[in-house]
Design a protein around this motif. Sequence first.
Motif, short mmCIF file in Angstrom:
data_model
loop_
_atom_site.label_atom_id
_atom_site.label_comp_id
_atom_site.label_asym_id
_atom_site.label_seq_id
_atom_site.Cartn_x
_atom_site.Cartn_y
_atom_site.Cartn_z
N ALA A 1 -24.69 46.11 36.60
CA ALA A 1 -25.11 47.28 37.36
C ALA A 1 -26.55 47.15 37.81
N GLY A 2 -27.02 45.92 37.91
CA GLY A 2 -28.41 45.66 38.24
C GLY A 2 -28.96 44.63 37.29
N PRO A 3 -30.22 44.27 37.45
CA PRO A 3 -30.79 43.21 36.62
C PRO A 3 -30.69 43.52 35.12
N ASP A 4 -30.24 42.51 34.36
CA ASP A 4 -30.24 42.56 32.89
C ASP A 4 -29.42 43.70 32.32
N THR A 5 -28.27 43.96 32.92
CA THR A 5 -27.38 45.01 32.42
C THR A 5 -26.00 44.46 32.08
N ASN A 6 -25.94 43.20 31.67
CA ASN A 6 -24.65 42.62 31.31
C ASN A 6 -24.07 43.32 30.09
N GLY A 7 -22.74 43.49 30.10
CA GLY A 7 -22.07 44.10 28.96
C GLY A 7 -20.78 43.38 28.66
N ARG B 1 -26.36 45.87 25.98
CA ARG B 1 -26.65 45.10 27.18
C ARG B 1 -27.47 43.87 26.78
N TYR B 2 -27.56 42.94 27.71
CA TYR B 2 -28.40 41.75 27.48
C TYR B 2 -28.79 41.16 28.83
N SER B 3 -29.72 40.23 28.78
CA SER B 3 -30.36 39.73 30.00
C SER B 3 -29.48 38.77 30.79
N ARG C 1 -32.52 40.48 16.65
CA ARG C 1 -33.81 39.82 16.53
C ARG C 1 -33.83 38.40 17.08
N GLY C 2 -32.68 37.90 17.48
CA GLY C 2 -32.63 36.54 18.02
C GLY C 2 -33.03 36.48 19.47
N PRO C 3 -32.93 35.29 20.09
CA PRO C 3 -33.38 35.09 21.47
C PRO C 3 -32.57 35.85 22.52
N CYS C 4 -31.34 36.26 22.17
CA CYS C 4 -30.52 36.96 23.17
C CYS C 4 -30.86 38.45 23.26
N ALA C 5 -31.44 39.01 22.20
CA ALA C 5 -31.90 40.41 22.21
C ALA C 5 -30.84 41.37 22.75
N TYR C 6 -29.67 41.34 22.16
CA TYR C 6 -28.64 42.31 22.52
C TYR C 6 -29.13 43.70 22.13
N THR C 7 -29.07 44.64 23.06
CA THR C 7 -29.70 45.94 22.88
C THR C 7 -28.71 47.08 23.09
#
Length: 229
Positions: A160-166, A127-129, A26-32
């Motif tokens: 692996a593309g935009p906003d797919t950091n792991g 993943r995160y942005s 729920r925080g600003p990083c929105a880890y999903t």
Amino acid sequence: MMAVLGGGVAQASPSAEGTGAPDTTRGPCAYTVTPDEPAARPVPLPPDPRHTPDRGHPEVLLRTNQGPVPLVLDRAQAPCTVQSFLHLVRKKFYDDTTCHRLTAYPTLKVLQCGDPSNTGEGGPGYRYSDELPTDLAPAPNDPTGLRRIYPRGTLAMANAGPDTNGSQFFLVTSDSVLRPNYTVFGRITPAGLATLDKVAAGGIVPNPDSEVDGRPALTTDIERAKRTC
């Protein structure tokens, strides 16, 4: 799995399945969490406080079988990335893993690590942005005007593309030319670069696909990653 550097895809966290845990913090990083990509090693989502720490330079030591690779992280440059990386270090996600990729292209020289499956396909289950750099120097003689120099000693995230950091990251052993699509979140110390130079000098395991892109001939295992400061 990455546009240029392969891997780094965020993947589903088994620890979040069937427990009632949220799919996104729920925080600003929105880890999903990413249910379609099972985690290479179970790990919970990172903490995600209302204010992401954005000051300071935490230090992490990658103790490898080839020598030490000390890292200095930069919270101001990439606060969500640093927060995730420290979380994975704390959870021993990187311990007993192998750096699976070394490149020796004229304009791309990096060692890539961070996948417990040692295949280049694994990640942490989330993943995160992106937190993309804005201060990299333009690449000379680039007709597109889009490429930038990732300097020697840069620590950056694979994706692996935009906003797919792991979890996968790369260590730049010589100035490399890329589009600025990869989050920079720290630097490698001179002692770490000495270790990486040895690995790079060892060359790449011969393979039918490429002479300049593959597993390092000097197998490089992260025996332990730990925060030192």
